[in-house]
Design a protein around this motif. Sequence first.
Motif, PDB file in Angstrom:
ATOM      1  N   GLU A 109       0.834  -1.210   0.000  1.00  0.00           N
ATOM      2  CA  GLU A 109       0.000   0.000   0.000  1.00  0.00           C
ATOM      3  C   GLU A 109       0.865   1.255   0.000  1.00  0.00           C
ATOM      4  O   GLU A 109       0.602   2.208  -0.737  1.00  0.00           O
ATOM      5  CB  GLU A 109      -0.938   0.013   1.213  1.00  0.00           C
ATOM      6  N   GLY A 110       1.918   1.245   0.837  1.00  0.00           N
ATOM      7  CA  GLY A 110       2.800   2.406   0.903  1.00  0.00           C
ATOM      8  C   GLY A 110       3.549   2.636  -0.402  1.00  0.00           C
ATOM      9  O   GLY A 110       3.690   3.776  -0.859  1.00  0.00           O
ATOM     10  N   VAL A 111       4.049   1.566  -1.016  1.00  0.00           N
ATOM     11  CA  VAL A 111       4.759   1.693  -2.289  1.00  0.00           C
ATOM     12  C   VAL A 111       3.819   2.190  -3.378  1.00  0.00           C
ATOM     13  O   VAL A 111       4.174   3.069  -4.176  1.00  0.00           O
ATOM     14  CB  VAL A 111       5.396   0.352  -2.679  1.00  0.00           C
ATOM     15  N   HIS A 112       2.600   1.651  -3.386  1.00  0.00           N
ATOM     16  CA  HIS A 112       1.606   2.076  -4.385  1.00  0.00           C
ATOM     17  C   HIS A 112       1.281   3.556  -4.223  1.00  0.00           C
ATOM     18  O   HIS A 112       1.236   4.309  -5.213  1.00  0.00           O
ATOM     19  CB  HIS A 112       0.342   1.221  -4.241  1.00  0.00           C
ATOM     20  N   ALA A 113       1.090   3.991  -2.982  1.00  0.00           N
ATOM     21  CA  ALA A 113       0.758   5.397  -2.736  1.00  0.00           C
ATOM     22  C   ALA A 113       1.912   6.303  -3.141  1.00  0.00           C
ATOM     23  O   ALA A 113       1.701   7.379  -3.738  1.00  0.00           O
ATOM     24  CB  ALA A 113       0.411   5.602  -1.265  1.00  0.00           C
ATOM     25  N   ALA A 114       3.139   5.901  -2.830  1.00  0.00           N
ATOM     26  CA  ALA A 114       4.305   6.715  -3.179  1.00  0.00           C
ATOM     27  C   ALA A 114       4.454   6.844  -4.689  1.00  0.00           C
ATOM     28  O   ALA A 114       4.730   7.939  -5.213  1.00  0.00           O
ATOM     29  CB  ALA A 114       5.562   6.105  -2.571  1.00  0.00           C
ATOM     30  N   LEU A 115       4.265   5.753  -5.414  1.00  0.00           N
ATOM     31  CA  LEU A 115       4.401   5.807  -6.868  1.00  0.00           C
ATOM     32  C   LEU A 115       3.234   6.541  -7.515  1.00  0.00           C
ATOM     33  O   LEU A 115       3.408   7.220  -8.533  1.00  0.00           O
ATOM     34  CB  LEU A 115       4.535   4.398  -7.432  1.00  0.00           C
ATOM     35  N   ARG A 116       2.068   6.435  -6.938  1.00  0.00           N
ATOM     36  CA  ARG A 116       0.930   7.206  -7.461  1.00  0.00           C
ATOM     37  C   ARG A 116       1.216   8.704  -7.323  1.00  0.00           C
ATOM     38  O   ARG A 116       0.922   9.493  -8.235  1.00  0.00           O
ATOM     39  CB  ARG A 116      -0.350   6.828  -6.717  1.00  0.00           C
ATOM     40  N   ALA A 117       1.812   9.103  -6.187  1.00  0.00           N
ATOM     41  CA  ALA A 117       2.167  10.515  -5.998  1.00  0.00           C
ATOM     42  C   ALA A 117       3.221  10.955  -7.012  1.00  0.00           C
ATOM     43  O   ALA A 117       3.147  12.058  -7.566  1.00  0.00           O
ATOM     44  CB  ALA A 117       2.666  10.730  -4.569  1.00  0.00           C
ATOM     45  N   VAL A 118       4.207  10.103  -7.256  1.00  0.00           N
ATOM     46  CA  VAL A 118       5.220  10.411  -8.274  1.00  0.00           C
ATOM     47  C   VAL A 118       4.568  10.558  -9.634  1.00  0.00           C
ATOM     48  O   VAL A 118       4.867  11.490 -10.397  1.00  0.00           O
ATOM     49  CB  VAL A 118       6.295   9.294  -8.313  1.00  0.00           C
ATOM     50  N   ASP A 119       3.655   9.656  -9.953  1.00  0.00           N
ATOM     51  CA  ASP A 119       3.004   9.671 -11.254  1.00  0.00           C
ATOM     52  C   ASP A 119       2.181  10.941 -11.440  1.00  0.00           C
ATOM     53  O   ASP A 119       2.195  11.546 -12.514  1.00  0.00           O
ATOM     54  CB  ASP A 119       2.118   8.432 -11.391  1.00  0.00           C
ATOM     55  N   GLU A 120       1.491  11.350 -10.392  1.00  0.00           N
ATOM     56  CA  GLU A 120       0.652  12.544 -10.487  1.00  0.00           C
ATOM     57  C   GLU A 120       1.487  13.812 -10.586  1.00  0.00           C
ATOM     58  O   GLU A 120       1.114  14.769 -11.272  1.00  0.00           O
ATOM     59  CB  GLU A 120      -0.287  12.618  -9.287  1.00  0.00           C
ATOM     60  N   ARG A 121       2.658  13.806  -9.913  1.00  0.00           N
ATOM     61  CA  ARG A 121       3.494  15.016  -9.903  1.00  0.00           C
ATOM     62  C   ARG A 121       4.349  15.149 -11.152  1.00  0.00           C
ATOM     63  O   ARG A 121       4.421  16.223 -11.748  1.00  0.00           O
ATOM     64  CB  ARG A 121       4.385  15.004  -8.655  1.00  0.00           C
ATOM     65  N   LEU A 122       4.978  14.069 -11.583  1.00  0.00           N
ATOM     66  CA  LEU A 122       5.927  14.152 -12.692  1.00  0.00           C
ATOM     67  C   LEU A 122       5.319  13.782 -14.046  1.00  0.00           C
ATOM     68  O   LEU A 122       5.854  14.172 -15.082  1.00  0.00           O
ATOM     69  CB  LEU A 122       7.129  13.240 -12.425  1.00  0.00           C
ATOM     70  N   ARG A 123       4.269  12.998 -14.033  1.00  0.00           N
ATOM     71  CA  ARG A 123       3.670  12.508 -15.277  1.00  0.00           C
ATOM     72  C   ARG A 123       4.720  11.901 -16.213  1.00  0.00           C
ATOM     73  O   ARG A 123       4.838  12.307 -17.387  1.00  0.00           O
ATOM     74  CB  ARG A 123       2.918  13.627 -16.001  1.00  0.00           C
TER      75      ARG A 123
END
Length: 445
Positions: A109-123
């Motif tokens: 869950e933590g890894v998924h949330a961290a990568l989702r944040a990266v994806d939303e910020r950097l695209r």
Amino acid sequence: MPRIVVVSPPFASHAVPMSVLASALRRRGAEVHFACAPAFEELAARAGVAFLPLTVTRNANTGVAQTTDQAATESARLAEFVDATRAGAVETLVTQAHHRRADMLADPEGVHAALRAVDERLRPDWYVVDQLSYAVTLALHCLGAPYATFCPGHPTYVLSGPEAFFGVPYDWPEALRPDAADAARLRAVAGENDRLFSGLFTDFARRTAPEVPAPERAFALTSPHAVLYSYPSLPWLPEPPSGPAHLFAGHMTRPVESPGAAWLRRLDRLRDRADRVVLVAFGTFLSARDDVLRTVVSGLLDAAGATGVVVAAGSRAEALADLAGDRVVVAPTVPQQEVLPYVDAMVHHGGGNSFTECLRAGVPALVLPMSSDQFAVARDAERMGVGLVLDPNGLLPADVAKALDALGESAFSRSAHWACEVSGRGPGWGAQGLLEVMADRVAGR
């Protein structure tokens, strides 16, 4: 050109080659972010790419595992692993399989949330993820993000079919081939891990992204687009899975520089006193086996002719300090890639980096595998004719001396042949191949 995030686990043996790949992608025009634990920020600076602090697992190894600051439970597991290597190949792999249950999917869950944040910020347009970072691959799979897989060790980390299990060598070197009962015990433990992790992956995918097909087998989850191997293509390797492009780069080493004035002086002194110089290094974890290091040095000094020795002793440098002398240099760490062009042979543990660095430098090796994919790597070195393989447990100095003397013209000739074979590939070749696959996928080809 694409924006690419290279996601590395916090282990030096993985992060260093991935940072080299990140640099090669940047040099070919990509915008690259290197995502790893904060302790590895310097690798991004050296690669000339942006750094993104991201921790994807709770254990770590910044260069010498025993001196890396980490939780007490992880240190205890490391000690248990080193102890298991003394009991032999199968016992070590079984112990690693049991440890795997505690760390392969520790915080999805933590890894998924961290990568989702990266994806939303950097695209980013693409990710590149280590094949052994299963939680990262699972998260990207659930996010529907395009990614390529980097295979850091033996190519069979990418499972070739239903009969292949993660943690079971596809083949064994002659000196360490287990009996039928031990082989069956290892397969049973690996098969149970396969079943357990596949269930965990399926449950997580269904909870997190029910619209995405759940992975059928956890350890077989890999990029559908491209897999880049830091390894040569060998005709006897199992057929890789169909679907992605399979790119065998041969090695992932940076351009070799001088080892520096201090190391050049040390090497010159050894050359003055010896007919040949041998590098001894067991990687970032297994330098803890100071008993084997001591046996190897004793055997090298007893070999025919005068032999000089350079030993990367890790946290055991002080315990081995008595070996240092006119023909032996003992150091906690050695700039291995830079020193290899100055030695005549190497003794290593069968790690993927040591194996491919020796290939690139044309240096034959005595291989003493102890864990993980090292048995498969050692078997390949044996079949390629670039090294000899011995069992590190029960090893005698006389065995080492005999093996060094047996590394004759044939091994040197085969090593020179393979140095030529891999010289045209490497990180630049791999980066170009990845970018071409990415462009083809964008174009729908």
